[in-house]
Write an enzyme that holds these catalytic residues in place. Sequence first.
Site, PDB file in Angstrom:
ATOM      1  N   LYS A 131       0.866  -1.037  -0.676  1.00 48.87           N
ATOM      2  CA  LYS A 131       0.295   0.222  -0.110  1.00 48.87           C
ATOM      3  C   LYS A 131       0.952   1.736  -0.053  1.00 48.87           C
ATOM      4  CE  LYS A 131      -4.078   2.010   2.382  1.00 48.87           C
ATOM      5  NZ  LYS A 131      -5.320   1.549   3.273  1.00 48.87           N
ATOM      6  N   SER A 206      -9.522   1.663   2.496  1.00 46.75           N
ATOM      7  CA  SER A 206      -8.174   2.618   1.835  1.00 46.75           C
ATOM      8  C   SER A 206      -7.305   1.791   0.794  1.00 46.75           C
ATOM      9  CB  SER A 206      -8.275   3.628   2.904  1.00 46.75           C
ATOM     10  OG  SER A 206      -7.566   2.916   3.782  1.00 46.75           O
ATOM     11  N   SER A 230     -10.544  -0.970   6.535  1.00 41.82           N
ATOM     12  CA  SER A 230      -9.373  -0.473   5.449  1.00 41.82           C
ATOM     13  C   SER A 230      -8.495  -1.862   4.198  1.00 41.82           C
ATOM     14  CB  SER A 230      -8.321   0.406   5.549  1.00 41.82           C
ATOM     15  OG  SER A 230      -9.616   1.419   4.859  1.00 41.82           O
TER      16      SER A 230
END
Length: 574
Positions: A131, A206, A230
Amino acid sequence: MAPTWRQLVAEKKLRQEATIPNEWILPSLPPKDQLNITTFPESSGLLSSKEIDITQSHVDVLLANLANGTWTAVEVTTAFSKRAIIAHQLTNCLTEIFIDRAMARAAELDEHLKATGKVAGPLHGLPISLKDQISLKGIESTMGYVSWIGKFPEQNSVLVDVLEAAGAVLYVKTNVPQTLMWPETYNHIFGRTVNPNNRSLTSGGSSGGEGALVALRGSPIGVGSDIGGSIRIPSAFCGVYGLRPSTGRVPYSGCVNSLEGQDSIPSALGPISNSIFGLKAFMKAVIGQKPWLYDPLVIRKAWDEDAYALADHGRGEGGLCFGILWDDGDVRPHPPVLRGLRKVKEALEASGHKVIDWTPHKHKEIYEIGFSIWASGLSEDYYVTTEPTGEPVLTSMTLDEEDVLTAAKDVLPANAVLVPSTFVPGSGPNTVSAYTLWQRHKAKRDLRQEYVNHWQASAGRTGTGRPVDALISPVAPFVAPPHGKNTSANYTLVWNVLDYPALVIPVSRVDQELDTKQPAHKFLSEDDKANYEAYDPAIYRDAPVSVQLVGRTLEEEAVIAMAEIVDAALKVGA
C-alpha cells in the site's frame, strides 16, 4: 513562482508513466462497456504460458518452486511485474513502480540460492506489493496528498526491512484515497481504482489498489492497512482473502499515515492474498523476524503453533461453535450478503460444526464512539496536511471518469471543495478539549469490557462448554456498490474499536436469479430504508460475496485456523 497543486500532479503523473516499460503497454484494452475484466490478463498477449502458470499459482506453490529452483526469483518477479502492469492498465491500481530495483533484488536472491543451496528466508523470491503509505527509502509515499509529492523517505519502514530480511521482493505500491479515511479509492494525483469484477463498482478502500491488484493476480500477497475496514472492505469487494490483525502484531513504524498521534483506534497493517495460506505465510514470516526488536509498538508475541492448533478451542475436536451476525441492529444486509451467510452456516453445519445466532451488543454505540474519537482532530489533520499546496480535501467519491482524466490538466472537479471529508459524520472543525477526548476513550474502554462479557456469556448456548469460538459477520450491508455509494464502514469498524482480528473469506458472487429484491421488511432505521431502496441485483452484477470471521484480541493464529475450516467447508459444498 511555486507550481500549483495541479502542475505538481501533472508532473508526478508523467514520472509515474515513465516507470512503466514501454513494451508492456498494451495496444488494445477491453472496451469500456466490458465491466468484468478478470480473465483479460490471460488473453492480453503479454504473458507467456509459463508466466500465466506462475501468476495463477497460490503462495504455497510459488514458495515451493522458488525454493527448489523450479522457478527463479527473476522469472517470478518478471511474471508478477508484467501482470501488475496489465492490472494497472485495467483498473488504475498502482502508484509507485520500481521494477528495475525489484529485478536486481531477485537476481541477488537467485545467486544466493545457487551459491548456498539455501533460501534467503521464508518468503524467498516472493513478490509482495505494498500500500502506498508503506515507506521505502528513495521512493515517494504520497498517500494521495499532493503536498507529499517530492518527499522521498530517507529510510525504509520497519515492515520493509522485515519483509526483505524474510526474502521478499518488493516491486510496486498501490493506490489509496486521499486521507486514507474513505472506504473507496480516489485521489487527485492518481485518480480512481475500479473493481476488476465490475468496473462500474468500487474496489473499496482505503487499500483499494491492493484489492484490485491481488484480484487480478498481479500480486501473490499485498500489504494493506485497516483502521475501520480498509483491508477487509477491498478484500470483500474484490473477492480475495484479507486479514486485519489486532494492533501490534505487524510493525507499522516508518509508514506515513493520517491521524498520527491518535492511538486509541490505531491502524493495523495486514496481508491480502488469493489464499488463506498466503495470509498465514505473511504473518509467520513477519512475526518470525521478531519485529518487536525494531518497532516499540509491536507486541512481543512469537507465532504460536499451539494457538494455530486451536488449543483454546478444544483443538477443534467435536466441532466448533460459531456465532452468526445476520445484521447489526441498524442496517439489514442486501440479499446476496444474507445468502452468503446462509451458505456459510449450511456448510459449517454439514461439516459437523454448530452455528448459533449472534445478538449484536451496542454496535451502533460502538460505531459512534469510534467516529467521535476520530472526529476530535480529523478536520485539523486534513488541513494541516493539504495547506502547503492548497489542494482540495475531497468530500465525495462520486467523481466520474472524465473528472479523473482532467484532474491533472488544471481542471478542478466541481465537487472537490475545501471542506473536510464527510465519510466521518460530524467531522467539521470540532476540535475538543483533552478532557472531552478522555471521556470518549473511557466510553470505548467500557464498551470493550461489555463486549468481552457478552462474548463470555455465550458459553451457555454453545454446547461446547466454551463461549463461541468465532463470529461470522457481513463485511458490509452490501457487496461492492457503484462508485461514490460506499458510505458506511460500520460492519468492519466495530471490530477495530474492539481490536478483534478479522479475516475475509470469499463465498460466492451475485446471482441475478437467486438474489432478487425481497419485499420490504420492517426497517430498523432510516439508513436501513435507504439501503433497501438502493438494491437492484443488476447493478451489482458479478460482484463477489464475502464474509468476515472474527476472533478475540491477539487471536490471529486461531482466526487463521478457523478461517481454513470455514473455507474448506465451503469448498466441499461448491
